[in-house]
Design an enzyme around this catalytic site. Structure first.
Site: not given
Ligand SMILES: [Zn+2]
Length: 425
Positions: A61-62, A92, A231, A304, A308, A322-323
């Site tokens: 969710l950042r 993270n 994952h 996942d 971004h 990544f992502g």
């Protein structure tokens, strides 16, 4: 509170192995046997699936710290639009969710939105640095959270991981591992193989994932702790989980929609948009993941969801982030696998609701009378092209843009409240 009647749907409930046409009743936020009062709202679910609310145990969710990529509000809106009634957020963030205050901040803010439920997982180690464990007991007592992960990085240190697994055994915590030895992967942009060699991009050896999964299974055997492989993407890792389960080891696993659907060849067209950790793999690994999901070796489907900005995804394949986002493509992509007979509808809903509730000890995953009314309605026959411009998420980074999907989720109900609907009734 409102009484709601959901009429004539195909009710699929893996918790009771129910699959039949019927009605579902909600009163005072709870699923009930029958309504005492006339319904204030009737939802015509003819031709649609009525299923226990979908649960995504792996989303980013950042917030706090990376609100330019996603906020709790936009992430929750994307979850509701994707059919999810509950999500587990990764730690993270900045500050890292390795402490009571940050965990409470996210969960309080999400709760105030009165939409999709959010569980904020806690880091295994302080600052996700892999060296010093957080105080599991304090976190669990003060927040109720039972899920620990350093997602984004694997815990490489054997002794640190063994201590975490011992705590998992004694406190009944779930250790969700991002299985990657960065010493082996070097955080390289894609899977090391024929495709990476063809386009002269540095690849990461698949041993980076395989070795950590094997080590963690050994630690689960030794400690009795619960290892959940995040994952999973490698055929060897999948086989190791299959064999460990047969021996009664406390191991579970999840797979993403993209690892079920895309190969490393996607990088040829999609470039940095297809850069993800773990990387997209060659077809034999995709088929191994599909088989393992169908036979229950892989318990759970998780997205996942990793939003971004396009700036983060610009630049070269080596420097881009990544992502990829997942919340609003997951049901459409999985319906495609059902259409291809890779999965039955029952197994799809199990892996997206009943199994995640069971594996992570969460509420939900069932339509039995007496439980909070977390319900998703899916239209399996609503062909459409995936268009990231319609996403509620701030992230539009997905290689599934333009993918032609057979259907999607159309109504999301949390605690008896309709938090998302595309229907007119
Ligand atoms: Zn991860």
């Amino acid at each position: 509170m409102a009484a709601i009647l959901i009429k004539n749907g195909r009710v699929i409930d893996p918790s009771t192995q129910t699959d039949k046409i019927g009605d579902l009743f909600i009163e005072n936020g709870t699923i009930v046997d029958r309504l005492e009062n006339a319904p204030q709202q009737t939802i015509d679910a003819a031709g649609k699936w009525v299923v226990p609310g979908l649960i995504d145990v792996h989303v980013h969710l950042r917030e706090p710290g990376f609100e330019h990529k996603e906020t709790i509000e936009t992430g929750v809106a994307a979850a509701a639009a994707g059919g999810f009634t509950q999500v587990v957020a990764m730690p993270n963030t900045n500050p890292t969710a390795d402490n009571v205050d940050t965990i409470r901040y996210v969960m309080d803010k999400a709760r105030a939105l009165r939409s999709t439920r959010v569980i904020q997982s806690c880091a295994i180690t302080k600052g996700r640095k892999g060296t010093e464990l957080v105080n599991f007991e304090t976190i669990m007592k003060q927040t109720g959270v039972t899920v620990f992960t350093d997602d984004g990085d694997g815990v490489s240190d054997d002794a640190v991981m063994e201590q975490a697994m011992q705590l998992s055994a004694s406190l009944h915590a779930v250790i969700s591992q991002h299985s990657e030895y960065s010493s082996i992967s070097k955080k390289a942009a894609m899977h090391e193989g024929e495709v990476s060699k063809r386009i002269h991009v540095a690849g990461q050896p698949i041993a980076s994932e395989d070795k950590m999964v094997l080590r963690d299974i050994e630690l689960a055997k030794k400690t009795g702790g619960h290892i959940h492989v995040s994952h999973i993407s490698s055929a060897n890792a999948v086989q190791a989980v299959r064999e460990a389960k047969a021996q009664g080891v406390n191991v579970t696993a999840e797979v993403t929609p993209h690892h079920l659907h895309l190969t490393d060849e996607t990088v040829l067209d999609a470039g940095t948009i297809a850069k993800v950790a773990p990387p997209l793999r060659p077809g034999e690994h995709v088929l191994a993941c599909r088989d393992a999901l169908a036979d229950g070796t892989i318990d759970v489907i998780a997205t996942d969801h990793a939003p971004h900005t396009l700036d983060d995804k610009a630049g070269t394949i080596d420097t881009a982030a990544f992502g990829m986002v997942g919340l609003e493509i997951s049901v459409p992509v999985l319906l495609d696998l059902v259409k291809q007979n890779v999965l039955t509808p029952m197994r799809m809903i199990d892996a997206m609701s009943t199994a995640p509730a069971r594996v992570f000890g969460l509420s939900g995953g069932t339509l039995q009378p007496g439980v909070p009314a977390d319900i998703t309605i899916i239209d399996p026959d609503m062909p459409h092209e995936i268009d990231p411009r319609t996403f509620k998420s701030k992230g539009i980074n997905t290689p599934f843009a333009g993918f032609f999907a057979p259907g999607k989720s159309v109504v999301t109900i949390v605690d008896g409240n309709v938090v998302y609907s595309e229907l007119n009734n």
